[in-house]
Design a protein around this motif. Structure first.
Motif, short mmCIF file in Angstrom:
data_model
loop_
_atom_site.label_atom_id
_atom_site.label_comp_id
_atom_site.label_asym_id
_atom_site.label_seq_id
_atom_site.Cartn_x
_atom_site.Cartn_y
_atom_site.Cartn_z
N GLN A 41 -13.37 -0.47 6.46
CA GLN A 41 -13.64 1.14 6.88
C GLN A 41 -12.10 1.53 7.29
OE1 GLN A 41 -15.74 -1.25 8.41
NE2 GLN A 41 -16.12 -1.00 10.73
N ASP A 42 -10.74 0.02 7.98
CA ASP A 42 -9.52 0.28 8.26
C ASP A 42 -9.03 0.43 7.12
OD1 ASP A 42 -10.92 0.44 11.18
OD2 ASP A 42 -10.46 -2.02 11.21
N LEU A 43 -8.65 -0.34 6.19
CA LEU A 43 -8.08 0.08 5.10
C LEU A 43 -7.81 1.57 4.12
CD1 LEU A 43 -9.18 -2.97 2.89
CD2 LEU A 43 -7.50 -2.96 4.68
N SER A 44 -6.84 1.46 3.67
CA SER A 44 -7.14 2.94 2.84
C SER A 44 -8.49 2.95 1.65
CB SER A 44 -5.80 3.07 2.27
OG SER A 44 -5.28 2.39 1.22
N ARG A 45 -8.62 3.92 0.96
CA ARG A 45 -9.87 3.91 0.05
C ARG A 45 -9.31 3.17 -0.80
NH1 ARG A 45 -13.51 8.93 -1.49
NH2 ARG A 45 -14.24 8.75 1.02
N GLY A 46 -8.10 3.18 -1.15
CA GLY A 46 -7.43 2.11 -2.85
C GLY A 46 -7.53 0.43 -2.67
N ASP A 47 -6.92 0.22 -1.30
CA ASP A 47 -7.37 -0.67 -0.72
C ASP A 47 -7.47 -1.48 -0.73
OD1 ASP A 47 -4.84 -0.72 -1.04
OD2 ASP A 47 -4.38 -0.67 0.65
N PHE A 48 -9.02 -0.78 0.13
CA PHE A 48 -10.90 -0.91 0.18
C PHE A 48 -11.01 -1.80 -1.09
CE2 PHE A 48 -15.25 0.88 -0.14
CZ PHE A 48 -15.72 -0.55 0.14
N ARG A 49 -11.42 -0.11 -1.82
CA ARG A 49 -11.41 -0.85 -3.11
C ARG A 49 -11.10 -2.34 -4.11
NH1 ARG A 49 -11.66 5.46 -5.94
NH2 ARG A 49 -13.72 5.90 -4.26
#
Length: 311
Positions: free
Chosen positions: A61-69
């Motif tokens: 939840q602390d990452l950007s959406r792109g980095d999380f994916r």
């Protein structure tokens, strides 16, 4: 990359959740060692002693959406190899275990699965296959979207093979428009929404799709478990949630109702049935509906598991 944690609470709880979600097919010790290697350690023993050697890594939840994916796709493929399970199973248990944070949305999970398909060569990376287009045909559904298959002819008079929320079929070139700004591939509702439920002899419920493919097993006091799409389910009762005239791909209100139904069952992930999508997108000739693809897979399993289902 090595993941560090302030303490062992999260990895320990995650290992137990993964073992339960896999139906206790694997001993807890194997799950623990598998998770440890995914997190960058030699084994669980090293994780126990070195997990706090550096500052904790950011949670999902602390990452950007792109980095999380991207991070989740990498962990998914590593977990699939470590535990010898499919990538679809690995993604579900990884996010449901909350090993690296809170699970993303269904859109996030489909995007992660798409990255995994591309990484394993199961999703086309060139040509028109998998391209999302605007569709104006009679079976477009409220989203009015379709995906092109590998059998796409560029000529104005060539028939076009497409996949929509509910159908696989043929349309004319005039019925589609290819957006100048590319649209992402989408998850067809027929591979995701539940049509009914079977009651097994032990009282468990197995939710199935419109094509009568098993999706989820529900047991009291447990999280929903994925069911392989080619499994044969012995049942003593059968119920249905809707009729074709009120199918969820007919209007957006019905879609919202079926999404709420999934949440009421505690389902927050993707079923293994969506692994049919790359097979449908890359097919040449008449694209088969999910039921036909499943029959082919069941026949192939008699001589060995299909490549995609093991990715």
């Amino acid at each position: 990359m090595r993941f560090h944690f302030p303490n062992l609470d999260r990895p320990k709880k995650a290992a137990k959740r993964v073992a339960r979600l896999l139906g206790d097919r694997l001993p807890l010790s194997k799950v623990q060692n598998g998770l440890a290697t995914v997190l960058g350690y030699r084994d669980w023993h090293e994780l126990e002693f070195a997990h706090s050697a550096q500052p904790p890594v950011p949670l999902d939840q602390d990452l950007s959406r792109g980095d999380f994916r991207s991070r989740s796709a990498d962990l998914t493929l590593k977990l699939a190899r470590a535990l010898d399970i499919t990538a679809g199973e690995a993604l579900y248990v990884l996010l449901a275990s909350r090993l690296t944070g809170d699970a993303g949305t269904i859109e996030d999970q489909f995007a992660i699965r798409l990255q995994c398909w591309k990484a394993t060569g199961d999703w086309p990376v060139s040509g028109m296959a998998g391209t999302t287009v605007r569709f104006r045909g009679s079976f477009a559904g409220p989203r009015r979207l379709a995906m092109l298959t590998a059998d796409f002819g560029r000529g104005r008079d060539s028939p076009v093979q497409i996949i929509t929320d509910n159908r696989c079929g043929i349309c004319t070139r005039e019925e589609i428009s290819i957006p100048r700004d590319p649209l992402p591939p989408f998850l067809p509702h027929r591979l995701y929404f539940v049509y009914g439920a079977w009651t097994e002899p032990d009282g468990s419920k197995v939710l199935f799709s419109r094509d009568y493919a098993p999706l989820w097993r529900l047991r009291d006091g447990q999280r929903p478990q994925q069911v392989p799409s080619t499994d044969w389910i012995k049942h003593q009762d059968e119920t249905w949630f809707w009729e074709d005239a009120t199918a969820p791909w007919e209007d957006r209100h019905r879609q919202a109702e079926e999404e709420a139904r999934l949440k009421s069952f505690g389902i927050t992930g993707l079923p293994l049935l969506i692994d049919l999508l790359p097979l449908m997108v890359t097919s040449v000739g008449n694209v088969r509906m999910p039921a036909g693809v499943l029959r082919d897979l069941q026949l192939r399993e008699k001589s060995g598991p299909p490549r995609l289902m093991m990715a």
